[in-house]
Design a protein around this motif. Structure first.
Motif, mmCIF file in Angstrom:
data_model
loop_
_atom_site.group_PDB
_atom_site.id
_atom_site.type_symbol
_atom_site.label_atom_id
_atom_site.label_comp_id
_atom_site.label_asym_id
_atom_site.label_seq_id
_atom_site.Cartn_x
_atom_site.Cartn_y
_atom_site.Cartn_z
ATOM 1 N N LEU A 89 115.961 -22.518 27.198
ATOM 2 C CA LEU A 89 114.704 -23.266 27.112
ATOM 3 C C LEU A 89 113.650 -22.460 26.369
ATOM 4 C CD1 LEU A 89 114.517 -24.529 30.813
ATOM 5 C CD2 LEU A 89 115.321 -25.814 28.802
ATOM 6 N N PRO A 90 112.791 -23.118 25.598
ATOM 7 C CA PRO A 90 111.685 -22.390 24.973
ATOM 8 C C PRO A 90 110.693 -21.915 26.021
ATOM 9 C CG PRO A 90 111.458 -24.757 24.603
ATOM 10 C CD PRO A 90 112.802 -24.544 25.255
ATOM 11 N N GLU A 91 109.973 -20.878 25.701
ATOM 12 C CA GLU A 91 108.964 -20.338 26.615
ATOM 13 C C GLU A 91 107.889 -21.380 26.902
ATOM 14 O OE1 GLU A 91 109.745 -16.113 24.414
ATOM 15 O OE2 GLU A 91 108.208 -17.525 23.746
ATOM 16 N N GLN A 92 107.429 -21.385 28.135
ATOM 17 C CA GLN A 92 106.441 -22.368 28.562
ATOM 18 C C GLN A 92 105.038 -21.762 28.593
ATOM 19 O OE1 GLN A 92 107.315 -25.729 29.253
ATOM 20 N NE2 GLN A 92 109.182 -24.911 28.289
ATOM 21 N N ALA A 93 104.073 -22.487 28.052
ATOM 22 C CA ALA A 93 102.677 -22.067 28.142
ATOM 23 C C ALA A 93 102.199 -22.204 29.585
ATOM 24 C CB ALA A 93 101.806 -22.911 27.222
ATOM 25 N N ARG A 94 101.398 -21.255 30.030
ATOM 26 C CA ARG A 94 100.820 -21.301 31.376
ATOM 27 C C ARG A 94 99.322 -21.562 31.232
ATOM 28 N NH1 ARG A 94 104.376 -18.869 35.036
ATOM 29 N NH2 ARG A 94 102.935 -19.729 36.580
ATOM 30 N N LEU A 95 98.983 -22.775 30.877
ATOM 31 C CA LEU A 95 97.610 -23.104 30.503
ATOM 32 C C LEU A 95 96.604 -22.868 31.627
ATOM 33 C CD1 LEU A 95 98.265 -26.422 28.533
ATOM 34 C CD2 LEU A 95 98.032 -24.105 27.623
ATOM 35 N N ASP A 96 97.064 -22.932 32.871
ATOM 36 C CA ASP A 96 96.152 -22.765 33.994
ATOM 37 C C ASP A 96 96.066 -21.320 34.479
ATOM 38 O OD1 ASP A 96 98.752 -22.697 34.906
ATOM 39 O OD2 ASP A 96 98.345 -23.801 36.767
ATOM 40 N N ALA A 97 96.781 -20.404 33.824
ATOM 41 C CA ALA A 97 96.767 -19.003 34.262
ATOM 42 C C ALA A 97 95.398 -18.388 34.023
ATOM 43 C CB ALA A 97 97.836 -18.213 33.519
ATOM 44 N N ARG A 98 94.928 -17.615 34.985
ATOM 45 C CA ARG A 98 93.594 -17.024 34.921
ATOM 46 C C ARG A 98 93.670 -15.506 34.777
ATOM 47 N NH1 ARG A 98 91.209 -19.034 40.458
ATOM 48 N NH2 ARG A 98 93.286 -18.283 41.054
ATOM 49 N N GLU A 99 92.631 -14.941 34.245
ATOM 50 C CA GLU A 99 92.523 -13.494 34.186
ATOM 51 C C GLU A 99 92.233 -12.945 35.579
ATOM 52 O OE1 GLU A 99 89.744 -12.261 31.165
ATOM 53 O OE2 GLU A 99 90.493 -13.779 29.766
ATOM 54 N N VAL A 100 92.660 -11.715 35.822
ATOM 55 C CA VAL A 100 92.446 -11.057 37.102
ATOM 56 C C VAL A 100 91.347 -10.017 36.933
ATOM 57 C CG1 VAL A 100 93.513 -9.660 38.919
ATOM 58 C CG2 VAL A 100 94.872 -11.395 37.710
ATOM 59 N N PRO A 101 90.286 -10.065 37.736
ATOM 60 C CA PRO A 101 89.243 -9.039 37.622
ATOM 61 C C PRO A 101 89.825 -7.638 37.765
ATOM 62 C CG PRO A 101 88.535 -10.827 39.076
ATOM 63 C CD PRO A 101 89.983 -11.062 38.790
ATOM 64 N N VAL A 102 89.262 -6.693 37.047
ATOM 65 C CA VAL A 102 89.788 -5.333 37.060
ATOM 66 C C VAL A 102 89.874 -4.782 38.480
ATOM 67 C CG1 VAL A 102 89.362 -2.951 36.317
ATOM 68 C CG2 VAL A 102 89.010 -4.839 34.715
ATOM 69 N N ALA A 103 88.882 -5.049 39.304
ATOM 70 C CA ALA A 103 88.872 -4.530 40.673
ATOM 71 C C ALA A 103 90.021 -5.064 41.519
ATOM 72 C CB ALA A 103 87.538 -4.865 41.353
ATOM 73 N N GLU A 104 90.640 -6.168 41.088
ATOM 74 C CA GLU A 104 91.716 -6.783 41.855
ATOM 75 C C GLU A 104 93.094 -6.575 41.230
ATOM 76 O OE1 GLU A 104 90.742 -10.894 42.473
ATOM 77 O OE2 GLU A 104 88.666 -10.433 43.007
ATOM 78 N N LEU A 105 93.163 -5.863 40.120
ATOM 79 C CA LEU A 105 94.436 -5.644 39.457
ATOM 80 C C LEU A 105 95.326 -4.701 40.260
ATOM 81 C CD1 LEU A 105 93.305 -5.122 35.753
ATOM 82 C CD2 LEU A 105 94.763 -6.986 36.590
ATOM 83 N N PRO A 106 96.653 -4.916 40.245
ATOM 84 C CA PRO A 106 97.562 -3.924 40.838
ATOM 85 C C PRO A 106 97.395 -2.585 40.127
ATOM 86 C CG PRO A 106 98.721 -5.986 40.354
ATOM 87 C CD PRO A 106 97.374 -6.091 39.723
ATOM 88 N N ASP A 107 97.597 -1.504 40.849
ATOM 89 C CA ASP A 107 97.410 -0.171 40.284
ATOM 90 C C ASP A 107 98.226 0.038 39.010
ATOM 91 O OD1 ASP A 107 95.789 0.352 42.436
ATOM 92 O OD2 ASP A 107 97.294 1.511 43.543
#
Length: 271
Positions: free
Chosen positions: A81-99
């Motif tokens: 299958l071709p790769e699927q766009a994740r149009l609803d994906a959001r950025e994660v604030p730096v303070a909440e990013l995994p280490d």
């Protein structure tokens, strides 16, 4: 579907030279292999393996003086299958990013975040955050750089690609990941196989470079060079940029004498 992929690389060393090769499929796709990869050298040499700090499978060997050929081949299962766009994906604030994501916000050998930060915010700071902003960056890079094998340069950085407006897939990847990092979006560099399944044959078969970006749904693939969904992408190695994951890292001079890559669909696994 099933995809056969592999490579044949020939080099010449004047003296015995240690090598570290990142040519095997990444461990997270190992379960999709129909059988273990076939790997050998000519002349035959002892090879040891280890995982580097990014989780890439590395093969370590001592090249003798003279000619050496490294050959690998495998068949892997793919969704087709071709790769699927994740149009609803959001950025994660730096303070909440995994280490483990933080290193992919920093500048690196080919990623001068300090030199491109202002340009990134000027061009994309007002674009709504999320998948769409990353895609806007990839659209820009895709149109900004003219692809030209004859003008490839192993030392070209993201800033130089931005200024020179020419390059190959690694330059598209470096510029796109750097613009993402400038906007506090973790982005990492990928080497791998990408055949011409489902698209016209345009370029000679080669290893390809693209990026992965961390959004709230996890790591997502983007490809500023091709900039369309593709089928059968096979990750070999991940790193901060190309300096982390050279296909062949030699601890001494060597001369490339031959280079061949194949990636194509097969009807069924080999018997």
């Amino acid at each position: 579907m099933f995809i056969r992929y592999g490579y044949e690389i020939s080099i010449h060393c004047e003296n015995p030279t240690p090598l570290v090769c990142l040519l095997s499929v990444h461990e997270d796709r190992a379960g999709d292999l129909i059988a273990p990869e076939t790997t050998f050298t000519q002349p035959p040499l002892p090879i040891t393996t280890y995982l580097d700090m990014f989780g890439n499978k590395c093969r370590r060997l001592l090249a003798p003086a003279g000619d050496l050929t490294i050959w690998g081949d495998a068949t892997i299962r793919d969704s087709g299958l071709p790769e699927q766009a994740r149009l609803d994906a959001r950025e994660v604030p730096v303070a909440e990013l995994p280490d483990e994501c933080l290193v992919y916000l920093m500048g690196s050998r080919y990623s001068e975040t300090d030199r491109l930060s202002q340009a990134a915010w000027d061009m994309f700071g007002a674009v709504p955050a999320g998948w769409g902003r990353v895609q806007a960056i990839c659209d820009f890079v895709h149109n900004h750089i003219a692809f030209d094998y004859m003008k490839a340069r192993s030392t070209r950085t993201a800033f130089e690609a931005f200024e020179e407006k020419v390059g190959v897939c690694r330059d598209y990847a470096h510029l796109a990941l750097t613009l993402c990092r400038c906007l506090n979006i973790p982005a990492r560099y990928i080497n791998g196989h990408l055949g011409d399944i489902g698209v016209p044959v345009v370029d000679p078969m080669d290893f390809s470079a693209w990026i992965e970006v961390y959004l709230d749904c996890g790591w997502v693939t983007f490809d500023p060079r091709n900039n369309i969904p593709r089928i059968g992408r096979i990750v070999v190695a991940r790193g901060r940029d190309a300096a982390d994951i050279p296909l062949v890292n030699s601890f001494g001079p060597h001369l490339l004498k031959g280079f061949r890559v194949w990636t194509y669909e097969v009807d069924a696994p080999p018997l």
